[in-house]
Design a protein around this motif. Structure first.
Motif: not given
Length: 395
Positions: A24-25, A149-157, A159-166
């Motif tokens: 997913g990441i 931004f919105r697509y990546t932020l939703a994926a970070s939440r 997948l619980k991936a701080p790297i994607l949030e950054a």
């Protein structure tokens, strides 16, 4: 004091979950790479055509994002690698390091906007005339970056991936950059050139703040900062409510990317068997993993008493099992029967011994053995109790 300690490995599905998360990441990073590549090429072509140097500069910024997207792709691929000899806890720290780097990039970008906005405010007369086509591309870029931004932020939440949030907030910084360009171009076309440096200053501050926040979060993870107190309290309640647990006097937690690791000193009845203590340890592990899915590994340390309540005594002051067995045999008599089973309890810096004999092998003259034992114990105060049992139930 001696205690039993063991770690129960994660269920077999943990590896599959990590693999799906890694994919997913990587998928999210690939979407970002393609989007930024298309936007950067478009910005350069239209920027040169319309004499929009700010658009060309924004294209250079977009190209720099490709580098960070590749870092995210690399971290997503290797961060889920299984544990090995050199990395027994896995490779989750790769994500943490990459998040720290991205946080530093965000901070630098924010500072850059603040500085450039000050320079532009002092040199507004040097801003070139722009072609309206540049505004169209700037607006399209703005919406594309905001969507990314919105697509990546939703994926970070998800997948619980701080790297994607950054990386999501990095995409937001790109959207802010495109907003600055759009406002600057629109202001220039409308006769208000001061709007660009003013917007740059505001957005620069917000980006810098987010970069510092993400960087500090990564630093806290690298120095093994524990979970918030309310989460620790929930973990503590789960453990102490597990059957067989009578106390919990040490609970430590830390994060590794999306994983939470914890270890606990669990107090049990001091006179239960090792196998029952092991069973209670398994029960604690299962209870924590069930009630707290974010916890991926639990180290359970079984204690017969509260370590914090026992005064420290130099190691080696109490005899080991071999010496205890020799003392027992001396009390029974060298020609007497040896116990079938002996249980030794090290409690409160003293020793309790339970010796079990088969009915046919019980020592003769038990009253005499009792008197010898009482006299002997007065000369050996580290023994609190010695009990002899005769097994009468069928084997």
């Amino acid at each position: 004091m001696p205690t039993s300690e063991h770690t129960v490995s994660a269920p077999p599905t943990a590896g599959d979950s990590a693999t799906l998360r890694s994919r997913g990441i990587q998928r999210t990073a690939l979407v970002a790479i393609v989007t930024n590549a298309v936007l950067a090429v478009s910005q350069i072509i239209i920027g040169l055509f319309a004499n929009a140097f700010s658009l060309v500069a924004d294209a250079a910024h977009t190209f720099s994002d490709l580098v960070t997207d590749l870092l995210v792709l690399l971290a997503g691929r290797h961060g889920a690698d299984p544990a090995d000899h050199d990395h027994p806890y896995g490779h989750g720290r790769i994500e943490t390091i990459t998040s720290l780097l991205l946080g530093a990039v965000l901070t630098a970008v924010g500072i850059g906007f603040l500085l450039s906005s000050g320079v532009r405010l002092q040199n507004m007369h040097d801003l070139p005339a722009l072609h309206p086509a540049a505004l169209v591309v700037a607006v399209i870029t703005l919406f594309a970056k905001e969507g990314l931004f919105r697509y990546t932020l939703a994926a970070s939440r998800r997948l619980k991936a701080p790297i994607l949030e950054a990386n999501a907030w990095h995409a937001r910084s790109d959207a802010a950059s495109s907003l600055v360009v759009a406002v600057g171009i629109g202001g220039s076309l409308s006769g208000y050139p001061f709007l660009e440096p003013l917007a740059a200053a505001v957005v620069g501050f917000l980006i810098m703040r987010m970069g510092l926040k993400l960087g500090w979060k990564a630093v806290r993870e690298l120095i093994d900062t524990g979970l918030p107190e309310e989460e620790v309290a929930r973990l503590r309640q789960t453990i102490v409510s597990t059957p067989g647990v009578i106390g919990l006097h040490e609970l430590r937690t830390r994060r590794m990317a999306d994983r939470v690791l914890c270890d606990a000193h669990v107090q049990v009845d001091p006179r239960i068997t090792v196998s029952e203590g092991h069973h209670i340890s398994d029960s604690v592990y299962i209870a924590v993993r069930t009630a707290h899915p974010e916890v991926k590994d639990v180290l359970v340390h079984i204690d017969p008493e509260d370590d914090d309540a026992v005064p420290s005594v130099p190691l080696g002051t109490l005899p080991e099992r071999r010496t205890i067995a020799s003392d027992l045999q001396a009390l029974i008599g060298t020609d007497g029967p040896a116990p079938r089973r002996t249980q030794v309890h090290y409690l409160g810096q003293r020793i309790e011994v339970d010796a079990f004999f088969a009915e046919d092998d019980a020592p003769a003259a038990m009253d005499a053995l009792k008197r010898r034992t009482e006299t002997w114990m007065r000369a050996h105060p580290h023994y609190r109790r010695i009990s002899f049992f005769v097994e009468i139930a069928p084997r």
